[in-house]
Design a protein around this motif. Structure first.
Motif, mmCIF file in Angstrom:
data_model
loop_
_atom_site.group_PDB
_atom_site.id
_atom_site.type_symbol
_atom_site.label_atom_id
_atom_site.label_comp_id
_atom_site.label_asym_id
_atom_site.label_seq_id
_atom_site.Cartn_x
_atom_site.Cartn_y
_atom_site.Cartn_z
ATOM 1 N N THR A 268 10.023 -2.726 8.453
ATOM 2 C CA THR A 268 10.237 -1.718 7.410
ATOM 3 C C THR A 268 9.739 -0.356 7.865
ATOM 4 O O THR A 268 10.412 0.672 7.673
ATOM 5 N N PHE A 269 8.554 -0.320 8.469
ATOM 6 C CA PHE A 269 8.034 0.935 9.011
ATOM 7 C C PHE A 269 8.985 1.496 10.066
ATOM 8 O O PHE A 269 9.261 2.709 10.100
ATOM 9 N N ALA A 270 9.487 0.622 10.942
ATOM 10 C CA ALA A 270 10.360 1.072 12.029
ATOM 11 C C ALA A 270 11.637 1.706 11.485
ATOM 12 O O ALA A 270 12.088 2.749 11.974
ATOM 13 N N VAL A 271 12.228 1.097 10.457
ATOM 14 C CA VAL A 271 13.453 1.642 9.869
ATOM 15 C C VAL A 271 13.180 3.001 9.224
ATOM 16 O O VAL A 271 13.953 3.956 9.387
ATOM 17 N N CYS A 272 12.067 3.115 8.480
ATOM 18 C CA CYS A 272 11.746 4.376 7.796
ATOM 19 C C CYS A 272 11.441 5.503 8.788
ATOM 20 O O CYS A 272 11.769 6.663 8.543
ATOM 21 N N TRP A 273 10.819 5.157 9.899
ATOM 22 C CA TRP A 273 10.403 6.173 10.869
ATOM 23 C C TRP A 273 11.363 6.305 12.049
ATOM 24 O O TRP A 273 11.080 7.047 12.999
ATOM 25 N N LEU A 274 12.479 5.616 12.005
ATOM 26 C CA LEU A 274 13.398 5.567 13.145
ATOM 27 C C LEU A 274 13.772 6.942 13.700
ATOM 28 O O LEU A 274 13.752 7.150 14.926
ATOM 29 N N THR B 206 5.435 -1.663 1.366
ATOM 30 C CA THR B 206 5.601 -0.853 2.576
ATOM 31 C C THR B 206 6.512 0.339 2.299
ATOM 32 O O THR B 206 6.272 1.452 2.788
ATOM 33 N N LEU B 207 7.546 0.134 1.495
ATOM 34 C CA LEU B 207 8.404 1.254 1.095
ATOM 35 C C LEU B 207 7.622 2.273 0.265
ATOM 36 O O LEU B 207 7.795 3.486 0.438
ATOM 37 N N ALA B 208 6.756 1.772 -0.629
ATOM 38 C CA ALA B 208 5.925 2.678 -1.429
ATOM 39 C C ALA B 208 5.018 3.513 -0.533
ATOM 40 O O ALA B 208 4.857 4.727 -0.734
ATOM 41 N N LEU B 209 4.426 2.887 0.467
ATOM 42 C CA LEU B 209 3.540 3.575 1.402
ATOM 43 C C LEU B 209 4.308 4.594 2.239
ATOM 44 O O LEU B 209 3.759 5.641 2.606
ATOM 45 N N ASN B 210 5.578 4.318 2.502
ATOM 46 C CA ASN B 210 6.397 5.256 3.260
ATOM 47 C C ASN B 210 7.020 6.328 2.384
ATOM 48 O O ASN B 210 7.714 7.219 2.892
ATOM 49 N N TYR B 211 6.798 6.221 1.078
ATOM 50 C CA TYR B 211 7.234 7.293 0.171
ATOM 51 C C TYR B 211 6.095 8.273 -0.094
ATOM 52 O O TYR B 211 6.289 9.484 -0.090
ATOM 53 N N LYS B 212 4.890 7.729 -0.331
ATOM 54 C CA LYS B 212 3.714 8.580 -0.516
ATOM 55 C C LYS B 212 2.531 7.941 0.183
ATOM 56 O O LYS B 212 2.199 6.775 -0.092
ATOM 57 N N GLN B 213 1.879 8.710 1.036
ATOM 58 C CA GLN B 213 0.756 8.173 1.794
ATOM 59 C C GLN B 213 -0.438 7.834 0.917
ATOM 60 O O GLN B 213 -1.306 7.052 1.302
ATOM 61 N N MET B 214 -0.496 8.372 -0.293
ATOM 62 C CA MET B 214 -1.599 8.039 -1.206
ATOM 63 C C MET B 214 -1.573 6.584 -1.650
ATOM 64 O O MET B 214 -2.546 6.093 -2.225
ATOM 65 N N GLU B 215 -0.467 5.886 -1.377
ATOM 66 C CA GLU B 215 -0.439 4.458 -1.668
ATOM 67 C C GLU B 215 -1.442 3.686 -0.815
ATOM 68 O O GLU B 215 -1.655 2.486 -1.038
ATOM 69 N N LEU B 216 -2.063 4.359 0.146
ATOM 70 C CA LEU B 216 -3.182 3.748 0.867
ATOM 71 C C LEU B 216 -4.292 3.333 -0.102
ATOM 72 O O LEU B 216 -5.079 2.444 0.208
ATOM 73 N N TYR B 217 -4.341 3.963 -1.265
ATOM 74 C CA TYR B 217 -5.309 3.567 -2.300
ATOM 75 C C TYR B 217 -5.163 2.086 -2.651
ATOM 76 O O TYR B 217 -6.126 1.434 -3.036
ATOM 77 N N HIS B 218 -3.923 1.569 -2.540
ATOM 78 C CA HIS B 218 -3.633 0.180 -2.915
ATOM 79 C C HIS B 218 -3.542 -0.755 -1.717
ATOM 80 O O HIS B 218 -3.326 -1.952 -1.895
ATOM 81 N N SER B 219 -3.677 -0.220 -0.517
ATOM 82 C CA SER B 219 -3.362 -1.011 0.677
ATOM 83 C C SER B 219 -4.365 -2.134 0.934
ATOM 84 O O SER B 219 -3.965 -3.244 1.334
#
Length: 511
Positions: A241-247, A194-207
């Motif tokens: 994790t999403f909530a903390v990153c996007w707070l 989740t941290l990786a996805l919140n660093y680069k949206q291209m991690e959707l490739y692995h989601s």
């Protein structure tokens, strides 16, 4: 003690290679007005340090989004802010609002290069070391060889330490996610990815592989008791994790929507530069962007991507083993690269990272893919003046990996894990020697890669075909990628259900 000495030598060699490459030029060196990715990363430090968080993703008088506006998730912005605070302590001119635009100096280059290598040391390299020693099979020599080959993969080194980016952060976090799942620490794995996805949206490739593996594992435990509890724990971990990153962006819906718009700029079209994917390759024959509307292009790429990734995802969902998970990571990321919307040439690193995880089990095919991925970025590397690092790191990786992993000796049907396919194939063509054909194809690819690399660097294209060499490079790489997608899908889909997480047959205990 001896094992850790070998590990230290491997890490030292990996770091030395990275630092040597970093001594060369970077993206956009002395090329105003936009410079390049180096300036983009520096500018993000300037913006995040000087402007309130509410303005980071909005177009204002102090934040011109047409000049390297932030287009990555919040964790990238926070990383830029951290680097900016350190830069400001060393030299405030490096992040001075407006006045620092296009700033270049030897001291600043040293600082920027150091931030990338520190990210490698803190995030990427420890994950690689732990993966090689705890989640790979074989002798200590084989594990050390695997570690060295992964650390010397030229594509990531050339882009992060030559061209200039921080891919090792997102890929390192994703690798920590893989490590967590492989060791049975599902919550840690979910947090890291989740941290990786919140660093680069291209991690959707692995989601999709992460989602299908965890859901399949919960389903096997039973979605009425243990499986349901695990699913709830994973869901809470991801949401928190999403909530903390996007707070900072959750108080105002317009803030969140603007960040999302910046992350997915569909207005850029199906593709931009010469990329070794389906749409760019097909555009040589059919001008897709001219004949189809932007909306049609978007739906077409979405449908093609889902169709390409569906078989792998379903197989993983039904059989959630760690071996299947690793194969699904390759198949998903490669399908996204080949068929999705607005793909950049550097996105091939998202497929290369999971392929690195298979280099111990499928050495020749992994080496083949990793060399192809580096070769596919040749036009970009030539633009950045990185021909010599490209040639040296690619040749070193080729010879070391072939020797250390005995790749050319491990090409039997069993080594390639295509036994069921070959038995099916030989009913029609009984005399065909598939391992020999693969060796010859690999040799032919090496010659083609060397020839196109030389001609791209040494010769001028015809005046009426200025993009001839980049197109030939992308087409050559594309057909290799397409073949790899078919191969890795065959390996995953035809794998026997009696194969465990590391590809070995389970031993059935007698009652």
């Amino acid at each position: 003690m001896e094992n850790w000495s070998l590990v230290s030598l491997c890490v030292l060699l990996g770091l030395t290679t990275r630092w040597t490459v970093s001594l060369n030029t970077y993206s956009g060196t002395s090329k105003p007005p936009m410079f390049g990715d180096y300036e983009a990363q520096r500018h993000w430090q300037e913006v995040t340090y000087n402007l309130p968080v509410q303005q980071w993703y909005f177009n204002t008088t102090d934040n011109n989004l047409n000049y390297w506006g932030l287009d990555y998730p919040p964790l990238t912005a926070f990383h830029s802010l951290l680097c900016a605070h350190i830069a400001q302590l060393i030299n405030p001119e490096w992040v001075e609002l407006h006045k620092s635009r296009g700033y270049e100096s030897p001291a600043h280059k040293l600082f920027m290069r150091a931030t990338v290598i520190i990210a490698d040391i803190l995030i990427y390299i420890p994950a690689v070391v732990l993966y090689c020693f705890y989640l790979t099979d074989g002798s200590t020599r084989r594990k050390v060889s695997t570690l060295l080959c992964i650390l010397l993969y030229p594509g990531l080194i050339l882009i992060d330490h030559g061209h200039f980016q921080y891919n090792s952060v997102s890929l390192g976090l994703a690798l920590w996610g893989v490590l967590g799942l492989g060791l049975g620490w599902d919550l840690l794995g979910s947090l890291a990815f989740t941290l990786a996805l919140n660093y680069k949206q291209m991690e959707l490739y692995h989601s999709l592989p992460f989602f299908c593996y965890l859901l399949g594992k919960c389903a096997k435990k039973g979605l009425t008791h243990k499986g349901l509890i695990l699913l709830l724990k994973i869901s809470v971990t991801v949401v928190a994790t999403f909530a903390v990153c996007w707070l900072p962006f959750l108080s105002d819906p317009q803030q969140s929507l603007q960040v999302v718009r910046r992350l997915f700029p569909v207005g850029r079209g199906l593709f931009e530069d010469k990329v070794a994917n389906t749409w760019c390759s097909l555009n040589v024959l059919i001008k897709i962007r001219a004949q189809l509307s932007s909306e049609t292009q978007l739906y077409l790429s979405l449908a093609a991507t889902l169709l390409a990734v569906l078989p792998s995802s379903v197989k993983l969902l039904m059989n959630p083993t760690f071996w299947q998970f690793k194969l699904a990571l390759v198949n998903s990321s490669l399908a996204f690269f080949l068929f999705s919307f607005q793909v950049h040439e550097k996105s091939i690193l998202l497929a290369a990272c999971p392929v690195c995880l298979l280099i111990n089990e499928l050495p020749l095919m992994a080496i083949w893919f990793l060399l192809t991925s580096t070769f596919s970025m040749l036009p970009l590397l030539l633009k950045d003046g990185l021909l010599l690092p490209y040639a040296v790191t690619s040749l070193a990786f080729l010879f070391l990996s072939l020797y250390l992993l005995s790749a050319l000796d491990r090409v039997t049907v069993d080594d390639l894990r295509i036994g069921p396919y070959v038995r099916l194939y030989r009913t029609c063509f009984p005399t065909i020697n598939i391992p020999l054909i693969i060796k010859w194809k690999f040799a032919f690819f090496l010659l083609a890669m060397a020839g196109l690399s030389f001609t791209s660097a040494a010769l001028e294209p015809p005046a009426n075909l200025p993009d001839l060499f980049p197109v030939l490079v992308s087409l050559c790489a594309y057909f290799q990628f397409l073949g790899c997608l078919v191969y890795f899908n065959v390996v995953q889909l035809m794998e026997s259900p009696s194969v465990d997480d590391r590809g070995k047959k389970n031993k059935v205990k007698k009652p």
